[in-house]
Design an enzyme around this catalytic site. Structure first.
Site, PDB file in Angstrom:
ATOM      1  CB  THR A   1      -0.949   0.022   1.207  1.00 16.08           C
ATOM      2  OG1 THR A   1      -0.189   0.152   2.420  1.00 16.08           O
ATOM      3  CG2 THR A   1      -1.783  -1.252   1.261  1.00 16.08           C
ATOM      4  N   GLY A   2       0.294   2.344  -0.509  1.00 17.66           N
ATOM      5  CA  GLY A   2       1.038   3.598  -0.566  1.00 17.66           C
ATOM      6  C   GLY A   2       2.329   3.441  -1.340  1.00 17.66           C
TER       7      GLY A   2
ATOM      8  CB  SER B   1       6.345   8.023  -4.903  1.00 26.30           C
ATOM      9  OG  SER B   1       5.581   8.472  -3.791  1.00 26.30           O
ATOM     10  N   GLY B   2       8.428   6.652  -3.309  1.00 27.33           N
ATOM     11  CA  GLY B   2       9.111   6.561  -2.029  1.00 27.33           C
ATOM     12  C   GLY B   2       9.391   5.154  -1.550  1.00 27.33           C
ATOM     13  CB  ILE B   3       9.367   3.752   1.910  1.00 27.27           C
ATOM     14  CG1 ILE B   3      10.415   4.684   2.522  1.00 27.27           C
ATOM     15  CG2 ILE B   3       9.462   2.365   2.551  1.00 27.27           C
ATOM     16  CD1 ILE B   3      10.220   4.956   4.003  1.00 27.27           C
TER      17      ILE B   3
ATOM     18  CE1 TYR C   1       4.154   8.842  10.126  1.00 31.41           C
ATOM     19  CE2 TYR C   1       5.964   9.304  11.621  1.00 31.41           C
ATOM     20  CZ  TYR C   1       5.465   8.637  10.529  1.00 31.41           C
ATOM     21  OH  TYR C   1       6.266   7.759   9.837  1.00 31.41           O
TER      22      TYR C   1
END
Length: 260
Positions: free
Chosen positions: A13-14, A17-19, A150
């Site tokens: 998931t998510g 891009s990125g990690i 967060y």
């Protein structure tokens, strides 16, 4: 060590891009068919195309997992590896965080992962093999003063992971959390510039950020996404069959403790 994830389907998931994208690329490199998600259809398609161009088996679903995950569950009713990477973050003074933001962070960073685990874990247990992972953060154990909402969600993931690991006990399914340290992504670059002068060149901005806001780091630099992906790929493998219910750190030594 040769990790073979061929004939496995991995959902990250998510991951446009990125990690998340680095994790998907790492799993694909080990032979898995990977499924990417994100809210923006164009970004998801671009990420899928980038993986396919290197020979990966990849597909994507544009969906807001903080809301209705129905489109994803219909497209991918069963997976072998679930990596709950989706998360939002931003600096905000603790006394100025309204109720709606607390709810949004919890819905996105925690409940979205809980819902997917609740859906996919039973099938894994029935088949006698599966891997569930949650991408947490050093903020789970070192609550950042600049974004405690967060940090709260990442702390919650440690409990969620341990609890679902107990649910899967004896089934052949492992459930773990990866505690990622400060990592170099586009989003983190934006975050860094929320805390240091915006006119600083990136290398200088990164050094000032680490010196002033993450001085505990033993590698004294931001972690690269591929370094997080390496741990996820290992935990997804047959070789990690005895590792479950754990919180494994890829934090550059940031957390000043022997145990999480």
């Amino acid at each position: 060590m040769r990790i073979d994830l061929s004939e496995k389907t991995a959902l990250v998931t998510g991951s446009s891009s990125g990690i998340g994208l680095a994790i998907a690329a790492g799993l694909a490199g080990a032979g898995a068919r990977v499924v990417l998600t994100g809210r923006d259809e164009g970004r998801v398609s671009a990420a899928v195309d980038s993986l396919r161009s290197s020979g990966a088996q990849a597909s994507g679903v544009a969906v807001d997992l903080a809301g209705d995950a129905g489109a994803l569950l219909e497209a991918e009713p069963d997976v072998d590896i679930l990596v709950n990477n989706l998360g939002v973050y931003a600096a905000q003074p603790a006394l100025e965080i309204p109720d709606d933001e607390w709810r949004r962070y919890f819905e996105t960073n925690v409940l979205a992962a809980v819902r997917l685990t609740r859906h996919y874990l039973p099938g894994m247990m029935e088949r006698g093999w599966g891997r569930v992972q949650y991408i947490a953060s050093d903020s789970a154990v070192v609550t950042p003063a600049e974004m405690i909402h967060y940090g709260m969600t990442k702390t919650a993931l440690l409990g969620v992971s341990r609890g679902f690991a107990k649910t899967a006990a004896g089934s052949g399914v492992t459930v773990n959390t990866v505690i990622a340290g400060p990592t170099h992504t586009g989003g983190v670059e934006d975050f860094v510039y929320q805390l240091v002068p915006k006119d600083l060149p990136w290398d200088e901005a990164q050094r000032q950020f680490m010196r002033e806001h993450r001085p505990q780091s033993l590698i004294q630099r931001l972690i690269e996404p591929d370094e997080i992906a390496n741990m996820v790929v290992y935990l997804s493998s047959a070789q990690a069959s005895a590792t479950t219910g754990g919180a494994l750190r890829v934090d550059g030594g940031y957390v000043d403790a022997i145990l999480p």
